[in-house]
Design an enzyme around this catalytic site. Structure first.
Site, mmCIF file in Angstrom:
data_model
loop_
_atom_site.group_PDB
_atom_site.id
_atom_site.type_symbol
_atom_site.label_atom_id
_atom_site.label_comp_id
_atom_site.label_asym_id
_atom_site.label_seq_id
_atom_site.Cartn_x
_atom_site.Cartn_y
_atom_site.Cartn_z
ATOM 1 N N ILE A 248 0.834 -1.201 0.000
ATOM 2 C CA ILE A 248 0.000 0.000 0.000
ATOM 3 C C ILE A 248 0.870 1.252 0.000
ATOM 4 C CG2 ILE A 248 -1.794 1.253 1.250
ATOM 5 C CD1 ILE A 248 -2.544 -1.392 2.558
ATOM 6 N N GLU A 249 1.925 1.218 0.777
ATOM 7 C CA GLU A 249 2.766 2.400 0.942
ATOM 8 C C GLU A 249 3.507 2.783 -0.336
ATOM 9 O OE1 GLU A 249 3.025 4.461 3.253
ATOM 10 O OE2 GLU A 249 2.345 3.565 5.119
#
Length: 518
Positions: A147-148
């Site tokens: 996600i990051e």
């Protein structure tokens, strides 16, 4: 612990994506849709690395029409809920319409890129798992960098968060990471993973709940504590949902979706791309100054490969002075030891020219570089009445790119400020006069002339005379993806040429103007 809590409350982690507003109704929820749309644009931009650009097997791509025909795009909600209930994980696997919106992004809108990240995970996940296990943390946290950063160690957000785990500078320094002109351990898969494990463990000690720890990783523990107070003391993420910052609302739903997708990739007919990362690597210790080009040329290794294996070296230079790790393909580590003296002496007078090394580093640490070598940097001097939206329109760039190139966190600019703007070299001459034009002249160039006293307007920039190149939209394709096919064309250009304010309602098979024929 009080000192730790106080310090942590000052730290902020990175922005990510939020939820699908088609499911929601009020104004704040509509804003969530904007952030989710941003995810679909940002997701693929994170995946620029030597391996991805050279090793993705395009023949493995599954056409979206084929997916729809075999009914494998999205399992039934009841199947997902049943599977979630049976998953042996530490996290609350809530499934609702918000989480479902992320399934759509990862499984449909950006399915091919999800398969690319699955391929990258085969290289990076073993590092994450070993460190999380050594720290006694849930192994499911290995999915957080998906996600990051989309598993891109060089990813830099518009606010300067960097690396696989997207640490801000202050957070990195607080966690004792080395960040200098030559080395940035936020980009080091091993060093950053140790730091992330320590930080996540501290957040869990504060909140006693992994879901809230994830939210705090994104927006900082202070914002989570504020949301708890505003909610009247509630500590369930979904009860806090609308009390959290907009960007953070989608962080946990996105994590849940990724966690499920990675656990059930075979059932979802996802096929990991063959990235060809060297799964077996070895490290050697280097105490002297060394340039990666010296290693690449003497050992006949691709420079891009060395850069991807050692992304922490910002200028391709190992600065020396202490022992630094150089990661190499497993079978080549012994070759380096054998050739080390020759490598160190090879073109050292060129790669370590004192005049080059003595140059002052850029004080604007997070100012972005050109998108590629095909772009030229121009400067714009801010005048009264200007804003980032106007300037982005005048140069046919995106507002978020202006922020990134100039280290701007919000929308505040000041009169007289000089802004960096990157434009395609082939079109740079078209923009050089902008600095000298009046506001009305600049608006007229964009087809948005300033009204005169009678309220009349001049003709638009793109007259409908039929002199255009057309493109037929494919299923699931966005205007941003279409614009990437044409040099010097932005999604905003396409909207103007088609007299549209949004591309949200365009459909597959529709013909649109994409380029003016001169």
């Amino acid at each position: 612990m009080k000192i730790l809590v106080t310090t942590l409350s000052l730290l902020t982690a990175l922005t990510v994506q939020t939820v699908n507003a088609n499911l929601l109704t009020d104004t704040s929820q509509v804003n969530d849709q904007i952030v989710l749309n941003q995810l679909t644009e940002d997701y693929d931009s994170l995946l620029h690395s030597w391996y991805v650009s050279r090793s993705v097997d395009q023949e493995d791509t599954i056409e979206m029409e084929e997916i729809d025909n075999v009914g494998l795009l999205m399992p039934h909600d009841s199947v997902i809920k049943k599977n979630m209930a049976e998953m042996p994980v530490f996290f609350d696997m809530t499934y609702n319409r918000i989480v479902k919106s992320y399934f759509k992004v990862y499984l449909k809108d950006k399915r091919e890129l999800t398969e690319t990240v699955l391929g990258l995970s085969e290289y990076y996940f073993p590092y994450f798992e070993a460190i999380l296990d050594a720290k006694g943390l849930p192994l499911e946290l290995k999915h957080l960098p998906v996600i990051e950063s989309a598993l891109n160690p060089r990813a830099v957000s518009r606010v300067g968060a960097t690396g696989l785990w997207q640490f801000m500078y202050a957070t990195g320094r607080f966690l004792d990471m080395e960040i200098t002109s030559f080395v940035d351990e936020r980009r080091d898969p091993v060093a950053s993973s140790y730091a992330a494990a320590d930080y996540l463990n501290s957040l869990h000690e504060i909140f006693g709940d992994w879901t809230l720890a994830l939210a705090a990783y994104n927006c900082g523990p202070g914002n989570v504590n504020k949301a708890i107070r505003r909610s009247g003391g509630k500590t369930d993420f979904w009860d806090l949902y609308y009390y959290l910052p907009r960007e953070t609302r989608g962080y946990v739903p996105g994590f849940i979706a990724v966690l499920y997708i990675f656990h059930h990739q075979d059932e979802l007919n996802l096929k990991a791309k063959n990235i060809e990362m060297p799964l077996l690597t070895d490290t050697v210790k280097v105490k002297q100054k060394l340039h990666l080009k010296q290693v690449a040329e003497v050992m006949q290794l691709p420079l891009g490969q060395l850069q991807d294996l050692n992304p922490q070296y910002r200028r391709n230079i190992i600065p020396g002075g202490k022992a630094y790790a150089l990661r190499l393909p497993y079978k080549r580590a012994t070759d380096f030891i054998t050739l080390q003296d020759s490598i160190m002496k090879y073109k050292d007078s060129i790669y370590f020219n004192p005049k080059i090394l003595a140059k002052k580093p850029n004080k604007q640490r997070y100012y972005g570089d050109a998108p590629s070598g095909n772009y030229k940097r121009l400067y714009y001097r801010v005048k009264p009445g200007d804003n980032l939206g106007f300037i982005a329109d005048w140069y046919d760039v995106r507002t978020r790119d202006l922020r990134y190139w100039n280290g701007i966190r919000g929308s505040m600019i000041r009169t007289g400020q000089r802004l960096n703007v990157y434009v395609p070299k082939s079109r740079a001459a078209n923009y050089k006069s902008i600095n000298k034009l009046s506001f009305a002249q600049k608006q007229k160039r964009e087809g948005n002339p300033v009204k005169n006293v009678q309220g009349n307007q001049t003709s638009k920039k793109y007259p409908d005379d039929g002199q255009y190149e057309y493109y037929t939209l494919k299923k699931g394709e966005t205007l941003w993806e279409v614009a990437k096919r044409y040099e010097g064309i932005s999604d905003r250009d396409i909207l103007r040429m088609n007299n549209l304010t949004t591309g949200r309602y365009l459909k597959a098979g529709q013909r649109i103007k994409v380029k003016r024929i001169n």
